[in-house]
Design a protein around this motif. Structure first.
Motif, PDB file in Angstrom:
ATOM      1  N   TYR A  71       0.846  -1.197   0.000  1.00  0.00           N
ATOM      2  CA  TYR A  71       0.000   0.000   0.000  1.00  0.00           C
ATOM      3  C   TYR A  71       0.877   1.241   0.000  1.00  0.00           C
ATOM      4  CZ  TYR A  71      -3.031   3.700   1.691  1.00  0.00           C
ATOM      5  OH  TYR A  71      -3.693   4.882   1.834  1.00  0.00           O
ATOM      6  N   ARG A  72       1.860   1.271   0.853  1.00  0.00           N
ATOM      7  CA  ARG A  72       2.851   2.341   0.898  1.00  0.00           C
ATOM      8  C   ARG A  72       4.177   1.696   1.252  1.00  0.00           C
ATOM      9  NH1 ARG A  72       0.888   7.773   3.276  1.00  0.00           N
ATOM     10  NH2 ARG A  72       2.682   8.403   2.068  1.00  0.00           N
ATOM     11  N   TYR A  77       3.630   0.233   7.325  1.00  0.00           N
ATOM     12  CA  TYR A  77       2.493  -0.183   6.495  1.00  0.00           C
ATOM     13  C   TYR A  77       2.621  -1.617   5.988  1.00  0.00           C
ATOM     14  CZ  TYR A  77       1.190   4.787   5.961  1.00  0.00           C
ATOM     15  OH  TYR A  77       0.816   6.083   6.171  1.00  0.00           O
ATOM     16  N   THR A  80      -0.303  -3.994   5.387  1.00  0.00           N
ATOM     17  CA  THR A  80      -1.410  -3.501   4.572  1.00  0.00           C
ATOM     18  C   THR A  80      -1.056  -3.662   3.102  1.00  0.00           C
ATOM     19  OG1 THR A  80      -1.997  -1.904   6.274  1.00  0.00           O
ATOM     20  CG2 THR A  80      -2.855  -1.497   4.060  1.00  0.00           C
ATOM     21  N   GLU A  82      -2.464  -3.211  -1.097  1.00  0.00           N
ATOM     22  CA  GLU A  82      -3.387  -2.580  -2.038  1.00  0.00           C
ATOM     23  C   GLU A  82      -3.722  -3.608  -3.107  1.00  0.00           C
ATOM     24  OE1 GLU A  82      -3.349   0.941  -5.413  1.00  0.00           O
ATOM     25  OE2 GLU A  82      -2.044   1.151  -3.672  1.00  0.00           O
ATOM     26  N   VAL A 117      -6.495  -2.405   0.933  1.00  0.00           N
ATOM     27  CA  VAL A 117      -7.007  -1.123   0.463  1.00  0.00           C
ATOM     28  C   VAL A 117      -7.269  -1.213  -1.030  1.00  0.00           C
ATOM     29  CG1 VAL A 117      -6.485   1.340   0.183  1.00  0.00           C
ATOM     30  CG2 VAL A 117      -5.727   0.129   2.241  1.00  0.00           C
ATOM     31  N   GLN A 158     -10.951   5.592  -1.917  1.00  0.00           N
ATOM     32  CA  GLN A 158     -10.230   4.544  -1.204  1.00  0.00           C
ATOM     33  C   GLN A 158     -11.226   3.799  -0.318  1.00  0.00           C
ATOM     34  OE1 GLN A 158      -6.456   5.260   0.574  1.00  0.00           O
ATOM     35  NE2 GLN A 158      -5.644   6.245  -1.244  1.00  0.00           N
TER      36      GLN A 158
END
Length: 179
Positions: A71-72, A77, A80, A82, A117, A158
């Motif tokens: 995600y980042r 992060y 998490t 994406e 996400v 988002q």
């Protein structure tokens, strides 16, 4: 429908589907179509980092693909991901995207990721938002006019979905895909 891990042999079909979206759509804010070498580099980086990258086939033909990625890039992060999902236009609305996403969610959960996400380019993409909502994603925010493509300003939506224990408990320190 067959869902499987993407292989190098899938890259021409993946690149062609993504190229169509770059040229005609707004799911990505990329303007220039990446060539096959660039798509290979991207696929390899995602797979080598330990993220799932999947392909769907319908009646033996390529139908779409989905993958998870960071995600980042900041270390905090790392739990998490994406998601990205693309379906051949002729097969949209036939459950391909949902099947890919359900498998992606399962795979990411099994790997120890805690949140997924969805970054949806173009806030008017009701089909993508509805798909994600059916799969347990909830609106996290809308960035009005954050991107520009095809001569217009675009909102970005988002959405977020917990995986496994979500925000509860201690995360697995050995989650793949660390930055």
């Amino acid at each position: 429908m067959l869902l499987r891990v993407a292989a190098e042999a899938d890259l021409d079909a993946i690149a062609a589907l993504y190229a169509r979206e770059v040229r005609e759509g707004v799911a990505t804010y990329e303007y220039d179509v990446p060539d096959r070498a660039e798509m290979h580099k991207r696929w390899r980086a995602i797979a080598d980092a330990g993220y799932p990258y999947l392909v769907a086939e319908v009646d033996g033909a390529f139908a779409g693909y989905a993958y998870a990625s960071a995600y980042r890039n900041r270390i905090g992060y790392r739990w998490t991901v994406e998601n990205s999902v693309y379906v051949e236009p002729a097969l949209q609305g036939r459950g391909v995207g949902g099947a890919l996403m359900r498998r992606l969610i399962e795979d990411c959960t099994a790997l120890g990721f805690r949140q997924m996400v969805a970054v949806i380019g173009d806030g008017s993409n009701a089909a993508s938002m509805a798909l994600h909502e059916r799969l347990g994603f909830r609106l996290a925010g809308v960035f009005p006019g954050i991107g520009r493509k095809h001569g217009r300003w675009l909102d970005t939506v988002q959405m977020v979905r917990p995986l496994g224990d979500g925000r509860e408990g201690e995360p697995d320190p050995d989650v793949p895909g660390l930055c």
